[in-house]
Design a protein around this motif. Structure first.
Motif, PDB file in Angstrom:
ATOM      1  N   HIS A   4       0.803  -1.217   0.000  1.00 14.96           N
ATOM      2  CA  HIS A   4       0.000   0.000   0.000  1.00 14.96           C
ATOM      3  C   HIS A   4       0.836   1.267   0.000  1.00 14.96           C
ATOM      4  N   ALA A   5       2.140   1.120   0.246  1.00 17.07           N
ATOM      5  CA  ALA A   5       3.015   2.283   0.124  1.00 17.07           C
ATOM      6  C   ALA A   5       2.992   2.806  -1.307  1.00 17.07           C
ATOM      7  N   VAL A   6       2.645   1.935  -2.261  1.00 18.12           N
ATOM      8  CA  VAL A   6       2.553   2.378  -3.657  1.00 18.12           C
ATOM      9  C   VAL A   6       1.632   3.586  -3.764  1.00 18.12           C
ATOM     10  N   TYR A   7       0.456   3.481  -3.148  1.00 22.55           N
ATOM     11  CA  TYR A   7      -0.535   4.554  -3.285  1.00 22.55           C
ATOM     12  C   TYR A   7      -0.133   5.768  -2.450  1.00 22.55           C
ATOM     13  N   PHE A   8       0.433   5.484  -1.292  1.00 23.98           N
ATOM     14  CA  PHE A   8       0.934   6.551  -0.428  1.00 23.98           C
ATOM     15  C   PHE A   8       2.010   7.336  -1.170  1.00 23.98           C
ATOM     16  N   GLY A   9       2.897   6.596  -1.811  1.00 20.88           N
ATOM     17  CA  GLY A   9       3.984   7.215  -2.565  1.00 20.88           C
ATOM     18  C   GLY A   9       3.488   7.956  -3.793  1.00 20.88           C
ATOM     19  N   ILE A  10       2.511   7.358  -4.478  1.00 19.63           N
ATOM     20  CA  ILE A  10       1.957   8.029  -5.660  1.00 19.63           C
ATOM     21  C   ILE A  10       1.349   9.366  -5.247  1.00 19.63           C
ATOM     22  N   GLY A  11       0.630   9.359  -4.132  1.00 16.40           N
ATOM     23  CA  GLY A  11       0.069  10.606  -3.618  1.00 16.40           C
ATOM     24  C   GLY A  11       1.172  11.619  -3.353  1.00 16.40           C
ATOM     25  N   GLY A  12       2.243  11.137  -2.729  1.00 14.51           N
ATOM     26  CA  GLY A  12       3.374  12.004  -2.420  1.00 14.51           C
ATOM     27  C   GLY A  12       3.993  12.583  -3.674  1.00 14.51           C
ATOM     28  N   TYR A  13       4.235  11.718  -4.654  1.00 13.17           N
ATOM     29  CA  TYR A  13       4.873  12.199  -5.886  1.00 13.17           C
ATOM     30  C   TYR A  13       3.940  13.053  -6.725  1.00 13.17           C
ATOM     31  N   ALA A  14       2.623  12.783  -6.645  1.00 13.47           N
ATOM     32  CA  ALA A  14       1.672  13.635  -7.365  1.00 13.47           C
ATOM     33  C   ALA A  14       1.825  15.060  -6.851  1.00 13.47           C
ATOM     34  N   MET A  15       1.888  15.180  -5.514  1.00 15.38           N
ATOM     35  CA  MET A  15       2.084  16.489  -4.927  1.00 15.38           C
ATOM     36  C   MET A  15       3.460  17.036  -5.319  1.00 15.38           C
ATOM     37  N   GLY A  16       4.491  16.202  -5.155  1.00 18.32           N
ATOM     38  CA  GLY A  16       5.860  16.653  -5.399  1.00 18.32           C
ATOM     39  C   GLY A  16       6.059  17.150  -6.819  1.00 18.32           C
ATOM     40  N   ILE A  17       5.595  16.345  -7.772  1.00 12.82           N
ATOM     41  CA  ILE A  17       5.844  16.688  -9.173  1.00 12.82           C
ATOM     42  C   ILE A  17       5.061  17.945  -9.571  1.00 12.82           C
ATOM     43  N   LEU A  18       3.785  17.995  -9.188  1.00 13.34           N
ATOM     44  CA  LEU A  18       2.978  19.161  -9.559  1.00 13.34           C
ATOM     45  C   LEU A  18       3.539  20.434  -8.933  1.00 13.34           C
ATOM     46  N   ALA A  19       3.904  20.342  -7.646  1.00 13.04           N
ATOM     47  CA  ALA A  19       4.401  21.542  -6.968  1.00 13.04           C
ATOM     48  C   ALA A  19       5.793  21.931  -7.465  1.00 13.04           C
TER      49      ALA A  19
END
Lengths: 325, 228
Positions: A61-76
């Motif tokens: 489930h870290a996959v989704y946690f990480g995707i959320g993190g990177y979605a924020m990271g990349i967009l910002a």
């Protein structure tokens, strides 16, 4: 009011009361700590839909946690460097607007959960655990070797993303956002548990063949559960990245997946508020014991061992005096 | 045209073949008994219809070929099974057992508990804590609330007290007369079957050997194939 409701109320009162006290006493660090607990709780509540309700022991489930993190990271990152995320065939700019970031985090997590589910739900038991772990590791090593977004060093975001009408840099206001989202997800979770879908999912966990003869497709039930679960974890990941203003591949690590499971087991498997109690206790221990000893995880492990051996119902089991299957 | 028709169906559990050629039809609104001694293939026939065992031969339900479908797809087409080993979802309450599987149609929670008033009294109780008879009623109710076109009762009164058996038979008769549901029944009690069924199909060593109105089932045939 049942004892469980009372306990839920106390827990939420604690989660709201402590930061409020810290706000009055001007202790921003305590508020940040509480925010961390709330975000972990959010992720664990998400995992609990797959694990507690659907019986899917996902070690990925870290996959989704990480995707959320990177979605924020990349967009910002693209917003703060004024570079477009994509220039062809049409231009996509980065953003510092939280609702859009959450939406992207949730949609991408949902899609990835759907694909992972299609492949992994054909297996069960230990194979399911292994295949979800493998997906987690794939994402982990992919981000490590992705220099564009920092590789192993991760991405730093200088200013926290914005939310209309609020100053997100004020710890108590950011805490309020996270808490509101946690409450919304808890409400949703309680609704799911009592809905025909949730009941059928629970039945499918107990007697898979039996639900087929009454016209329910266990595969589809589990897939939907996994997608809902992953979506919530994605949202939590975006908030976590915003809390730290930093994302790195560790968000994808298997230890992260394991911690989410630990929150659920500590709190009480199969209870809506169990993961909240577990995550809060974990963050508390991390803070208290982390100051005393470098080996605080050893003590957490010891505690987990005691919980699993003697009180299968976790904190809720201890305080309510009975375990719920 | 019949609702369910099986023609020369064979089935096996890996190396051991259980069905060698079963012909069976159930018409719209018809109540058919599937009879035969133990081990002659009654339950396997049901398992083949519900796609729980690999089988060959033609199987059609409501005009559709069902031999390639999955279990849940057959159930969705309208086959409601009350399996031999009754098993409710033990950790759900009576009400939740029914609501988890309900599909739109004539049968809803109110109608099911009207048919089995005992379930009304127990609606908030965990299914695992019910008596055997109540669990059986719940499992029948659970099949009904999926709004099937064909109800299959596999030994629905097996191992229950005479009083409860009577109650269940009365409910089944009620189903037949009030709703005109098609029913396929497997049961050991010839007396009850004679009262309720229109037709019977008798199996012997995995083959259908007799088929006709149940009133034509003479003592010679029943002695030969049923041992009674």
């Amino acid at each position: 009011m049942t004892r469980e409701t009372l306990l839920n109320t106390l827990l939420m009162a604690l989660l709201i009361g402590v930061p409020l006290w810290a706000w009055v006493a001007d202790e921003p660090f305590t508020i940040t700590l509480a925010t961390r607990a709330v975000i972990f709780a959010l992720a664990a509540v998400g995992l609990n839909i797959a694990l507690g309700l659907g019986g899917l022991v996902s070690l990925g489930h870290a996959v989704y946690f990480g995707i959320g993190g990177y979605a924020m990271g990349i967009l910002a990152y693209h917003a703060q460097t004024y570079t477009p995320l994509m220039a062809w065939p049409f231009v996509i700019e980065g953003t510092k607007f939280m609702p859009v970031i959450w939406l992207v985090a949730m949609v991408v997590s949902a899609v990835v959960a759907f694909v992972i589910g299609l492949l992994s739900l054909r297996t069960s038991g230990v194979y399911f655990i292994m295949i979800t772990l493998a997906f987690g590791q794939m994402f982990y090593f992919f981000t490590i070797s992705w220099p564009r977004y920092g590789g192993e060093d991760g991405l730093s975001i200088y200013v926290r993303n914005g939310f209309p009408g609020l100053n997100t840099l004020d710890p108590i206001q950011f805490f309020a956002i996270c808490l509101a989202l946690l409450c919304a997800v808890l409400w949703l979770n309680a609704r799911i548990v009592k809905s025909p879908f949730g009941l059928a999912l629970g039945a499918a966990r107990q007697v898979p063949q039996r639900v087929e003869t009454v016209g329910l497709d266990p595969f589809r039930l589990k897939l939907v559960a996994l997608v809902i679960s992953g979506t919530i974890c994605g949202l939590a990941g975006a908030l976590f990245a915003d809390l730290n203003r930093f994302v790195s591949p560790t968000m994808f690590s298997w230890q992260m997946s394991g911690e989410l499971i630990v929150f659920i087991i500590l709190g009480g498997l199969g209870r809506v508020f169990g993961p909240v109690a577990g995550a809060t206790l974990f963050v508390l221990l991390e803070h208290l014991l982390g100051g005393v000893s470098d080996y605080f995880l050893f003590y957490v492990g010891l505690l987990l061992l005691l919980v699993v051996l003697f009180t299968p119902g976790g904190i809720y089991g201890i305080l309510l005096g009975r375990s719920k299957s | 045209m019949s609702l369910l028709s099986l023609s020369q169906v064979t089935a096996d559990y890996g190396a051991s073949q259980a069905l060698f050629g079963v012909d069976l039809t159930v018409g719209e609104g018809e109540v058919v008994a599937l009879m035969g001694r133990n081990g002659m293939g009654k339950s396997t026939t049901v398992r083949a219809i519900c796609r729980m065992v690999t089988s060959q031969g033609t199987m059609r339900f409501a005009g559709q070929d069902i031999s390639g479908l999955s279990s849940h797809a057959v159930a969705r087409l309208g086959v409601g099974l009350v399996p031999e080993t009754r098993r409710a979802f033990r950790d759900l309450t009576v009400r939740e057992n029914l609501l988890a599987v309900a599909r739109p149609g004539h049968w809803d929670f109110a109608k099911v508990v009207a048919l089995f008033p005992r379930l009304q009294e127990r609606s908030a109780q965990r299914a695992g804590s019910l008596s055997g008879g109540e669990q059986q009623m719940l499992v029948i109710g659970r099949a009904l609330i999926t709004n099937p076109r064909l109800l299959i009762l596999d030994e629905a009164t097996e191992g229950l007290s005479p009083l409860i058996r009577q109650e269940i038979w009365t409910s089944i008769a009620q189903l037949k007369h009030e709703t005109g549901l098609s029913i396929l029944v497997i049961d050991k009690s010839l007396k009850e079957l004679r009262q309720i069924c229109d037709r019977a199909t008798v199996l012997e060593r995995g083959r259908s050997v007799w088929d006709g109105p149940i009133s034509d089932l003479d003592s010679e045939t029943s002695r030969r194939f049923l041992g009674v």
